[in-house]
Design a protein around this motif. Structure first.
Motif, PDB file in Angstrom:
ATOM      1  N   LYS A  99       0.869  -1.183   0.000  1.00  0.00           N
ATOM      2  CA  LYS A  99       0.000   0.000   0.000  1.00  0.00           C
ATOM      3  C   LYS A  99       0.899   1.223   0.000  1.00  0.00           C
ATOM      4  O   LYS A  99       1.915   1.256   0.682  1.00  0.00           O
ATOM      5  N   GLU A 101       1.103   5.416   0.497  1.00  0.00           N
ATOM      6  CA  GLU A 101       0.467   6.640   0.958  1.00  0.00           C
ATOM      7  C   GLU A 101       1.446   7.784   0.724  1.00  0.00           C
ATOM      8  O   GLU A 101       2.642   7.553   0.516  1.00  0.00           O
ATOM      9  N   ASN A 110       4.269   0.753   2.140  1.00  0.00           N
ATOM     10  CA  ASN A 110       3.941  -0.012   3.341  1.00  0.00           C
ATOM     11  C   ASN A 110       3.650  -1.453   2.956  1.00  0.00           C
ATOM     12  O   ASN A 110       2.889  -1.708   2.026  1.00  0.00           O
ATOM     13  N   ALA A 112       1.636  -4.551   3.300  1.00  0.00           N
ATOM     14  CA  ALA A 112       0.240  -4.669   3.743  1.00  0.00           C
ATOM     15  C   ALA A 112      -0.280  -6.081   3.730  1.00  0.00           C
ATOM     16  O   ALA A 112      -1.454  -6.300   4.007  1.00  0.00           O
TER      17      ALA A 112
END
Length: 114
Positions: A99, A101, A110, A112
């Motif tokens: 993921k 962001e 990240n 995940a």
């Protein structure tokens, strides 16, 4: 999916290429094998490109979360070239296990996978 933007001479280019796992595997076959031998775990018996991909995933998994520029530097050290590192970064970006962001204008990758 891979997006290529730029120009060829005076002509603008905006190309989207959809790639499945088999396409990525064929593309990854061109990665340097010396980098794979340095970075890949010995227990993995798949091909060199697969070993490099597994090593890249493991790098992100172990860190849990890492900013894009730092991840790029670590992937370049792992893969042995900026081009190979960019390919791994793109592949991580499109992985369902990752993921992304944006924090203060910086992409943060990240891990995940549950």
């Amino acid at each position: 999916m891979l997006r290529i933007k730029g120009t060829i001479g005076d002509w603008p280019v905006d190309l989207t290429v959809e790639m499945d796992d088999a396409d990525w595997a064929r593309l990854a076959q061109n990665l340097p094998t010396a980098a794979v031998a340095r970075a890949a775990p010995a227990a993995v018996s798949s091909g060199p490109a697969d070993q490099l991909w597994l090593a890249a995933q493991d790098l992100l998994r172990r860190s849990g979360s890492i900013e894009g520029p730092q991840l790029m530097n670590e992937l370049e050290a792992l893969a042995g070239s900026a081009g190979a590192a960019k390919g791994l970064l793109v592949r991580l970006r499109h992985s369902p296990k990752v993921k992304i962001e944006v924090r203060e204008g910086v992409q943060v990758f990240n891990w995940a996978e549950e």
